[in-house]
Write a protein that holds these residues in place. Sequence first.
Motif, mmCIF file in Angstrom:
data_model
loop_
_atom_site.group_PDB
_atom_site.id
_atom_site.type_symbol
_atom_site.label_atom_id
_atom_site.label_comp_id
_atom_site.label_asym_id
_atom_site.label_seq_id
_atom_site.Cartn_x
_atom_site.Cartn_y
_atom_site.Cartn_z
ATOM 1 N N ARG A 119 0.831 -1.210 0.000
ATOM 2 C CA ARG A 119 0.000 0.000 0.000
ATOM 3 C C ARG A 119 0.867 1.262 0.000
ATOM 4 O O ARG A 119 0.535 2.250 -0.645
ATOM 5 C CB ARG A 119 -0.945 -0.024 1.187
ATOM 6 N N ASN A 138 2.212 1.683 -3.549
ATOM 7 C CA ASN A 138 1.151 2.158 -4.449
ATOM 8 C C ASN A 138 0.804 3.620 -4.195
ATOM 9 O O ASN A 138 0.559 4.377 -5.136
ATOM 10 C CB ASN A 138 -0.099 1.284 -4.318
ATOM 11 N N LYS A 148 3.544 5.698 -5.624
ATOM 12 C CA LYS A 148 3.414 5.665 -7.091
ATOM 13 C C LYS A 148 2.355 6.659 -7.544
ATOM 14 O O LYS A 148 2.596 7.468 -8.457
ATOM 15 C CB LYS A 148 3.050 4.257 -7.551
ATOM 16 N N ARG A 149 1.180 6.624 -6.918
ATOM 17 C CA ARG A 149 0.101 7.555 -7.294
ATOM 18 C C ARG A 149 0.545 9.004 -7.107
ATOM 19 O O ARG A 149 0.326 9.854 -7.972
ATOM 20 C CB ARG A 149 -1.161 7.291 -6.465
#
Length: 164
Positions: free
Chosen positions: A150, A153, A156-157
């Motif tokens: 998580r 991610n 990354k976002r």
Amino acid sequence: MAKPSVVLQAAAAYQPDDDPFFRKMIGLRELPMRIGARMRGKHAEVAPPFGLHNFVALEQQDDALAYGLIGRFWRPDFGLISVSDGAAYRDFNMAGVAKLALVFSVKPQTDKITKLETETRVFCPDLASRLKFTPYWYLIRPVSGLIRGRILNSIKRESENSRN
């Protein structure tokens, strides 16, 4: 798609407290400590929930960022020992107390694609700390992996939403 500097900046700015799953898992992990404190009438003395604020920044380079944490992580209260900086972290050496290093590193794959890796290493200075840490690690390992995914991610976002 983001440049290494943008990805590393997003990693440095990441706040796990913003993740409801992280907050719930830390709440569950801290439940025995909080119940024990309440039963002893010492609820007001319990530290705020665990988070990145407990870590000390160790080093930042163009391609990596490292944080450190010292404690008896297997204890209900994590047995944290606060240190002021990276030098104090490196110099710390006490039997029965583990040291954890969390590293984010970036590797450019193409002009705008960057690979972000994270690694956690734990140093147990003696057999006693290893024997206490090992079962704790096997217990938390699955959730730790989910949290790490998580985190990656989220970074990354954030990196992809930033202006390169």
